[in-house]
Scaffold this active site. Structure first.
Site, PDB file in Angstrom:
ATOM      1  N   THR A   1      -1.167 -25.477   9.969  1.00  0.00           N
ATOM      2  CA  THR A   1      -1.922 -24.252   9.638  1.00  0.00           C
ATOM      3  C   THR A   1      -2.161 -23.427  10.908  1.00  0.00           C
ATOM      4  O   THR A   1      -2.063 -23.948  12.028  1.00  0.00           O
ATOM      5  CB  THR A   1      -3.296 -24.589   9.002  1.00  0.00           C
ATOM      6  OG1 THR A   1      -4.093 -25.258   9.978  1.00  0.00           O
ATOM      7  CG2 THR A   1      -3.150 -25.446   7.751  1.00  0.00           C
TER       8      THR A   1
ATOM      9  N   GLY B   1       1.361   1.850  -6.684  1.00  0.00           N
ATOM     10  CA  GLY B   1       1.452   1.023  -7.896  1.00  0.00           C
ATOM     11  C   GLY B   1       2.783   0.298  -7.987  1.00  0.00           C
ATOM     12  O   GLY B   1       2.856  -0.830  -8.488  1.00  0.00           O
TER      13      GLY B   1
ATOM     14  N   GLU C   1      -4.859 -22.410  12.065  1.00  0.00           N
ATOM     15  CA  GLU C   1      -6.000 -22.924  12.842  1.00  0.00           C
ATOM     16  C   GLU C   1      -5.518 -24.012  13.813  1.00  0.00           C
ATOM     17  O   GLU C   1      -5.980 -24.098  14.951  1.00  0.00           O
ATOM     18  CB  GLU C   1      -7.074 -23.500  11.890  1.00  0.00           C
ATOM     19  CG  GLU C   1      -7.833 -22.451  11.087  1.00  0.00           C
ATOM     20  CD  GLU C   1      -6.978 -21.773  10.004  1.00  0.00           C
ATOM     21  OE1 GLU C   1      -6.101 -22.441   9.415  1.00  0.00           O
ATOM     22  OE2 GLU C   1      -7.193 -20.569   9.759  1.00  0.00           O
TER      23      GLU C   1
ATOM     24  N   GLU D   1       3.926 -25.819   8.105  1.00  0.00           N
ATOM     25  CA  GLU D   1       4.409 -26.012   9.491  1.00  0.00           C
ATOM     26  C   GLU D   1       3.221 -26.089  10.454  1.00  0.00           C
ATOM     27  O   GLU D   1       3.320 -25.704  11.616  1.00  0.00           O
ATOM     28  CB  GLU D   1       5.365 -24.866   9.864  1.00  0.00           C
ATOM     29  CG  GLU D   1       6.441 -25.202  10.881  1.00  0.00           C
ATOM     30  CD  GLU D   1       7.486 -26.196  10.405  1.00  0.00           C
ATOM     31  OE1 GLU D   1       7.812 -26.201   9.194  1.00  0.00           O
ATOM     32  OE2 GLU D   1       7.955 -27.002  11.233  1.00  0.00           O
TER      33      GLU D   1
ATOM     34  N   GLN E   1       0.832  -1.215   0.000  1.00  0.00           N
ATOM     35  CA  GLN E   1       0.000   0.000   0.000  1.00  0.00           C
ATOM     36  C   GLN E   1       0.865   1.262   0.000  1.00  0.00           C
ATOM     37  O   GLN E   1       0.604   2.209  -0.743  1.00  0.00           O
ATOM     38  CB  GLN E   1      -0.921  -0.031   1.235  1.00  0.00           C
ATOM     39  CG  GLN E   1      -2.119   0.876   1.125  1.00  0.00           C
ATOM     40  CD  GLN E   1      -3.089   0.441   0.026  1.00  0.00           C
ATOM     41  OE1 GLN E   1      -3.066  -0.685  -0.423  1.00  0.00           O
ATOM     42  NE2 GLN E   1      -3.905   1.363  -0.438  1.00  0.00           N
ATOM     43  N   ILE E   2       1.901   1.267   0.830  1.00  0.00           N
ATOM     44  CA  ILE E   2       2.778   2.437   0.920  1.00  0.00           C
ATOM     45  C   ILE E   2       3.512   2.666  -0.408  1.00  0.00           C
ATOM     46  O   ILE E   2       3.722   3.801  -0.825  1.00  0.00           O
ATOM     47  CB  ILE E   2       3.785   2.276   2.093  1.00  0.00           C
ATOM     48  CG1 ILE E   2       3.039   2.424   3.428  1.00  0.00           C
ATOM     49  CG2 ILE E   2       4.934   3.299   2.000  1.00  0.00           C
ATOM     50  CD1 ILE E   2       3.857   2.052   4.655  1.00  0.00           C
TER      51      ILE E   2
HETATM   52  C1  LIG Z   1       4.778 -24.728  -0.444  1.00  0.00           C
HETATM   53  C2  LIG Z   1       4.490 -25.829   0.498  1.00  0.00           C
HETATM   54  C3  LIG Z   1       5.538 -26.481   1.125  1.00  0.00           C
HETATM   55  C4  LIG Z   1       5.289 -27.532   2.009  1.00  0.00           C
HETATM   56  N1  LIG Z   1       6.331 -28.154   2.575  1.00  0.00           N
HETATM   57  C5  LIG Z   1       6.114 -29.214   3.362  1.00  0.00           C
HETATM   58  C6  LIG Z   1       7.186 -29.958   3.916  1.00  0.00           C
HETATM   59  O1  LIG Z   1       8.345 -29.629   3.700  1.00  0.00           O
HETATM   60  N2  LIG Z   1       6.904 -31.038   4.682  1.00  0.00           N
HETATM   61  C7  LIG Z   1       5.628 -31.428   4.928  1.00  0.00           C
HETATM   62  O2  LIG Z   1       5.423 -32.417   5.626  1.00  0.00           O
HETATM   63  N3  LIG Z   1       4.584 -30.736   4.437  1.00  0.00           N
HETATM   64  C8  LIG Z   1       4.798 -29.654   3.649  1.00  0.00           C
HETATM   65  N4  LIG Z   1       3.722 -28.980   3.126  1.00  0.00           N
HETATM   66  C9  LIG Z   1       2.375 -29.410   3.457  1.00  0.00           C
HETATM   67  C10 LIG Z   1       1.723 -28.461   4.455  1.00  0.00           C
HETATM   68  O3  LIG Z   1       2.276 -28.677   5.740  1.00  0.00           O
HETATM   69  C11 LIG Z   1       0.196 -28.686   4.424  1.00  0.00           C
HETATM   70  O4  LIG Z   1      -0.287 -28.158   3.198  1.00  0.00           O
HETATM   71  C12 LIG Z   1      -0.473 -28.001   5.600  1.00  0.00           C
HETATM   72  O5  LIG Z   1      -0.148 -28.642   6.809  1.00  0.00           O
HETATM   73  C13 LIG Z   1      -2.000 -28.020   5.473  1.00  0.00           C
HETATM   74  O6  LIG Z   1      -2.469 -29.313   5.185  1.00  0.00           O
HETATM   75  P1  LIG Z   1      -3.454 -29.489   3.957  1.00  0.00           P
HETATM   76  O7  LIG Z   1      -2.882 -28.833   2.767  1.00  0.00           O
HETATM   77  O8  LIG Z   1      -3.764 -30.943   3.899  1.00  0.00           O
HETATM   78  O9  LIG Z   1      -4.743 -28.664   4.359  1.00  0.00           O
HETATM   79  P2  LIG Z   1      -5.984 -29.189   5.186  1.00  0.00           P
HETATM   80  O10 LIG Z   1      -5.531 -29.950   6.386  1.00  0.00           O
HETATM   81  O11 LIG Z   1      -6.934 -29.851   4.258  1.00  0.00           O
HETATM   82  O12 LIG Z   1      -6.606 -27.815   5.685  1.00  0.00           O
HETATM   83  C14 LIG Z   1      -7.554 -27.049   4.951  1.00  0.00           C
HETATM   84  C15 LIG Z   1      -8.185 -26.055   5.909  1.00  0.00           C
HETATM   85  O13 LIG Z   1      -8.890 -26.747   6.941  1.00  0.00           O
HETATM   86  C16 LIG Z   1      -8.421 -26.336   8.215  1.00  0.00           C
HETATM   87  N5  LIG Z   1      -8.447 -27.466   9.139  1.00  0.00           N
HETATM   88  C17 LIG Z   1      -7.976 -28.723   8.949  1.00  0.00           C
HETATM   89  N6  LIG Z   1      -8.156 -29.461  10.044  1.00  0.00           N
HETATM   90  C18 LIG Z   1      -8.738 -28.661  10.961  1.00  0.00           C
HETATM   91  C19 LIG Z   1      -9.178 -28.845  12.299  1.00  0.00           C
HETATM   92  N7  LIG Z   1      -9.028 -29.996  12.937  1.00  0.00           N
HETATM   93  N8  LIG Z   1      -9.729 -27.796  12.932  1.00  0.00           N
HETATM   94  C20 LIG Z   1      -9.880 -26.606  12.307  1.00  0.00           C
HETATM   95  N9  LIG Z   1      -9.489 -26.366  11.036  1.00  0.00           N
HETATM   96  C21 LIG Z   1      -8.922 -27.377  10.385  1.00  0.00           C
HETATM   97  C22 LIG Z   1      -6.987 -25.867   7.963  1.00  0.00           C
HETATM   98  O14 LIG Z   1      -6.544 -25.014   8.986  1.00  0.00           O
HETATM   99  C23 LIG Z   1      -7.158 -25.174   6.625  1.00  0.00           C
HETATM  100  O15 LIG Z   1      -7.668 -23.893   6.813  1.00  0.00           O
HETATM  101  C24 LIG Z   1       3.960 -27.932   2.265  1.00  0.00           C
HETATM  102  C25 LIG Z   1       2.907 -27.263   1.639  1.00  0.00           C
HETATM  103  C26 LIG Z   1       3.152 -26.225   0.765  1.00  0.00           C
HETATM  104  C27 LIG Z   1       1.981 -25.541   0.100  1.00  0.00           C
END
Ligand SMILES: Cc1cc2nc3c(=O)[nH]c(=O)nc-3n(C[C@H](O)[C@H](O)[C@H](O)COP(=O)(O)OP(=O)(O)OC[C@H]3O[C@@H](n4cnc5c(N)ncnc54)[C@H](O)[C@@H]3O)c2cc1C
Length: 195
Positions: A176, A151, A178, A174, A147-148
């Protein structure tokens, strides 16, 4: 290694300097000397790495936020609109103040938790707070930096837009954010709020 397979690289929104691929294990045999824990207890070993990982992620978010704050302050003093540097406008100053306060809070919690971790204390709840707060804050700081810069913040001529894209993953991997909130709340309830 037989049974281990790395899939094609993911096409990602950001962190393109780091390649991400799915990996599969199909009846992989691990030699005894390569075991880092007891048979069948691997989940525990994996979970133990999370505290340091979340703390490290918080530190990385803090570093990125500090860089964005520096660039934003310098740019605000250089960029002139209505015959004045945009740094003289209160709206810009308020954003810089919010960014600086979040950087300070991030630094405070990262260093405090790192000291406890180094002293061998349990920091699972604190590391979850660090991961959650620092990643949410970096997203907000990156948004204000765009924003600061106006463009130019949206243009690939400057690195700000890359930080904006790169920042987003920190709220997902690492564990999510949540899940971090669940970890924090679980301990808060267990200890009747005395944390
Ligand atoms: C660029 C990238 C690098 C990565 N690197 C690694 C890696 O090096 N090693 C590795 O092991 N993994 C890795 N991951 C995987 C990453 O850790 C997962 O994508 C992440 O933990 C979320 O899991 P998911 O994608 O299955 O989402 P989901 O678990 O399907 O989550 C979807 C949504 O539901 C919510 N949710 C799920 N369960 C609950 C619950 N019980 N209560 C409330 N909300 C919930 C989540 O918070 C999220 O908002 C990587 C992912 C990306 C995108």
């Amino acid at each position: 290694m037989k049974g281990y397979n790395a899939g094609p690289p993911e096409k990602k929104m950001g962190i393109k300097g780091s390649q991400t691929t799915p990996i599969t294990f199909d009846n992989v045999r691990v030699p005894k000397e390569n075991m880092i824990g007891d048979d069948g207890r691997g989940f525990l070993v994996a979970m133990k790495t999370l505290d340091a990982g979340r703390l490290g992620l918080g530190a990385a978010c803090m570093g990125a936020a500090k860089q964005l704050l520096e660039w934003s302050a310098v740019y605000a003093k250089e960029r002139k609109q209505f015959d004045a540097p945009i740094a003289s406008f209160e709206a810009i100053q308020f954003m810089l103040a919010e960014m600086a306060t979040m950087v300070y809070a991030m630094e405070s919690m990262v260093y405090r938790t790192a000291m406890d971790y180094d002293a061998g204390r349990s920091v699972s709840r604190q590391a979850a707070s660090v991961k959650w707060y620092c990643s949410e804050s970096l997203d907000r700081v990156a948004d204000m930096a765009v924003q600061i810069h106006g463009g130019m913040g949206y243009s690939r001529e400057l690195p700000i837009e890359r930080y904006y894209r790169d920042s987003r993953i920190n709220r997902i991997f690492e564990g999510t954010n949540e899940i971090q909130q669940m970890v924090i709340a679980r301990e808060v309830l267990k200890k009747n709020g005395k944390v």
